[in-house]
Write a protein that holds these residues in place. Structure first.
Motif, PDB file in Angstrom:
ATOM      1  N   GLN A 149       2.823  -8.167  -7.836  1.00 53.77           N
ATOM      2  CA  GLN A 149       3.226  -9.588  -8.077  1.00 53.77           C
ATOM      3  C   GLN A 149       4.315  -9.897  -7.421  1.00 53.77           C
ATOM      4  OE1 GLN A 149       2.564  -7.534 -11.188  1.00 53.77           O
ATOM      5  NE2 GLN A 149       0.414  -7.445 -10.811  1.00 53.77           N
ATOM      6  N   GLY A 150       4.413 -10.995  -6.912  1.00 52.59           N
ATOM      7  CA  GLY A 150       5.554 -11.728  -6.508  1.00 52.59           C
ATOM      8  C   GLY A 150       6.034 -11.623  -5.133  1.00 52.59           C
ATOM      9  N   VAL A 151       5.307 -10.850  -4.478  1.00 47.27           N
ATOM     10  CA  VAL A 151       5.705 -10.501  -3.256  1.00 47.27           C
ATOM     11  C   VAL A 151       4.332 -10.633  -2.118  1.00 47.27           C
ATOM     12  CG1 VAL A 151       7.774  -9.240  -3.591  1.00 47.27           C
ATOM     13  CG2 VAL A 151       5.471  -8.090  -3.336  1.00 47.27           C
ATOM     14  N   ALA A 152       4.596 -10.560  -0.927  1.00 47.74           N
ATOM     15  CA  ALA A 152       3.789 -10.827   0.156  1.00 47.74           C
ATOM     16  C   ALA A 152       2.755  -9.536   0.142  1.00 47.74           C
ATOM     17  CB  ALA A 152       4.111 -11.008   1.541  1.00 47.74           C
ATOM     18  N   LEU A 153       2.998  -8.506  -0.317  1.00 46.22           N
ATOM     19  CA  LEU A 153       2.242  -7.268  -0.441  1.00 46.22           C
ATOM     20  C   LEU A 153       1.423  -7.761  -1.832  1.00 46.22           C
ATOM     21  CD1 LEU A 153       1.263  -4.348   0.207  1.00 46.22           C
ATOM     22  CD2 LEU A 153       3.250  -3.505  -0.861  1.00 46.22           C
ATOM     23  N   GLN A 154       0.120  -7.657  -1.713  1.00 46.18           N
ATOM     24  CA  GLN A 154      -0.619  -7.898  -3.020  1.00 46.18           C
ATOM     25  C   GLN A 154      -1.149  -6.639  -3.662  1.00 46.18           C
ATOM     26  OE1 GLN A 154      -3.388 -11.070  -2.302  1.00 46.18           O
ATOM     27  NE2 GLN A 154      -1.771 -12.439  -2.522  1.00 46.18           N
ATOM     28  N   GLY A 155      -1.270  -5.563  -2.661  1.00 46.22           N
ATOM     29  CA  GLY A 155      -1.882  -4.108  -3.293  1.00 46.22           C
ATOM     30  C   GLY A 155      -2.190  -3.344  -2.215  1.00 46.22           C
ATOM     31  N   VAL A 156      -2.641  -2.088  -2.843  1.00 47.56           N
ATOM     32  CA  VAL A 156      -2.870  -0.891  -1.683  1.00 47.56           C
ATOM     33  C   VAL A 156      -4.107  -0.249  -2.516  1.00 47.56           C
ATOM     34  CG1 VAL A 156      -2.215   1.079  -0.765  1.00 47.56           C
ATOM     35  CG2 VAL A 156      -0.823  -0.698  -0.722  1.00 47.56           C
ATOM     36  N   ARG A 157      -5.259  -0.122  -1.884  1.00 51.28           N
ATOM     37  CA  ARG A 157      -6.207   0.943  -2.462  1.00 51.28           C
ATOM     38  C   ARG A 157      -6.254   2.150  -1.418  1.00 51.28           C
ATOM     39  NH1 ARG A 157     -10.535  -3.733  -4.264  1.00 51.28           N
ATOM     40  NH2 ARG A 157      -9.178  -4.368  -5.900  1.00 51.28           N
ATOM     41  N   ILE A 158      -6.436   3.272  -2.135  1.00 54.57           N
ATOM     42  CA  ILE A 158      -6.563   4.663  -1.447  1.00 54.57           C
ATOM     43  C   ILE A 158      -7.572   5.389  -1.993  1.00 54.57           C
ATOM     44  CG2 ILE A 158      -5.230   6.284  -0.139  1.00 54.57           C
ATOM     45  CD1 ILE A 158      -2.711   4.665  -1.106  1.00 54.57           C
ATOM     46  N   ALA A 159      -8.398   6.025  -1.304  1.00 50.91           N
ATOM     47  CA  ALA A 159      -9.255   6.983  -1.428  1.00 50.91           C
ATOM     48  C   ALA A 159      -8.854   8.301  -0.939  1.00 50.91           C
ATOM     49  CB  ALA A 159     -10.725   6.710  -1.198  1.00 50.91           C
ATOM     50  N   LEU A 160      -8.607   9.344  -1.730  1.00 50.42           N
ATOM     51  CA  LEU A 160      -8.002  10.784  -1.123  1.00 50.42           C
ATOM     52  C   LEU A 160      -8.789  11.941  -1.505  1.00 50.42           C
ATOM     53  CD1 LEU A 160      -4.418  10.035  -2.254  1.00 50.42           C
ATOM     54  CD2 LEU A 160      -5.354   9.964   0.099  1.00 50.42           C
ATOM     55  N   GLY A 161      -8.895  12.912  -0.680  1.00 44.97           N
ATOM     56  CA  GLY A 161      -9.451  14.267  -1.074  1.00 44.97           C
ATOM     57  C   GLY A 161      -8.636  15.333  -0.803  1.00 44.97           C
TER      58      GLY A 161
END
Length: 163
Positions: A149-161
């Motif tokens: 919240q509060g910055v230009a980066l809204q999120g990250v989603r990662i799928a890892l193995g």
């Protein structure tokens, strides 16, 4: 040997036998939720930015420690962005606490939350950032979701193995 000393010896033997024969209650330590995560992981994901912009990410994650301590490093890169998150967490009674840093943007702060054998849930604060991080995992895979919240980066989603 007097009757009194014989009874005293018999009492001592009976008490000693009681400690040997009566099973003790086993004491179990909290199982560590971290052990399943330890090692190297790799995968892909997506960075979400303001105004609906998204970019594909290639990521590597490394978890060290075990028991009540966890060190983590997640490195991701897209065509235009690089993210490098590091954290040191401690676990006690289902609760997590520790610190984090994002090296590319030189931000750092605290992390608190909860842990189970298949999920870490963290609240992240500091460096002008408020975020949440959820890691769902098994022995073979994990999904990392970071909402900011509060910055230009809204999120990250990662799928890892496992690497």
């Amino acid at each position: 040997m007097t009757l009194r000393s014989a009874i005293g010896r018999l009492a001592v033997i009976a008490i000693a036998a009681l400690f040997i024969v009566v099973p003790r209650s086993p004491s179990y330590a909290d199982p560590s939720p971290f052990d399943t995560l330890l090692g190297s992981w790799g995968g892909t994901g997506e960075i979400r930015l303001d105004k609906g912009r998204k970019e594909r990410l290639k990521c590597n994650a490394y978890y060290t420690g075990g028991g009540s301590d966890l060190g983590l490093a997640i490195r991701c890169q897209s065509d235009n962005y690089k993210i490098e998150i590091r954290s040191k967490l401690s676990y006690s009674g289902g609760r997590l606490s520790g610190n984090w840093e994002e090296r590319t943007f030189n931000a750092s702060g605290t992390a608190t939350g909860t842990a189970t054998p298949s999920k870490l849930s963290l609240a992240i604060k500091g460096g002008g950032i408020t975020a949440s991080m959820l890691v769902n995992y098994t022995k073979a895979s994990q999904n990392v979701n970071i909402s900011v919240q509060g910055v230009a980066l809204q999120g990250v989603r990662i799928a890892l193995g496992r690497s």
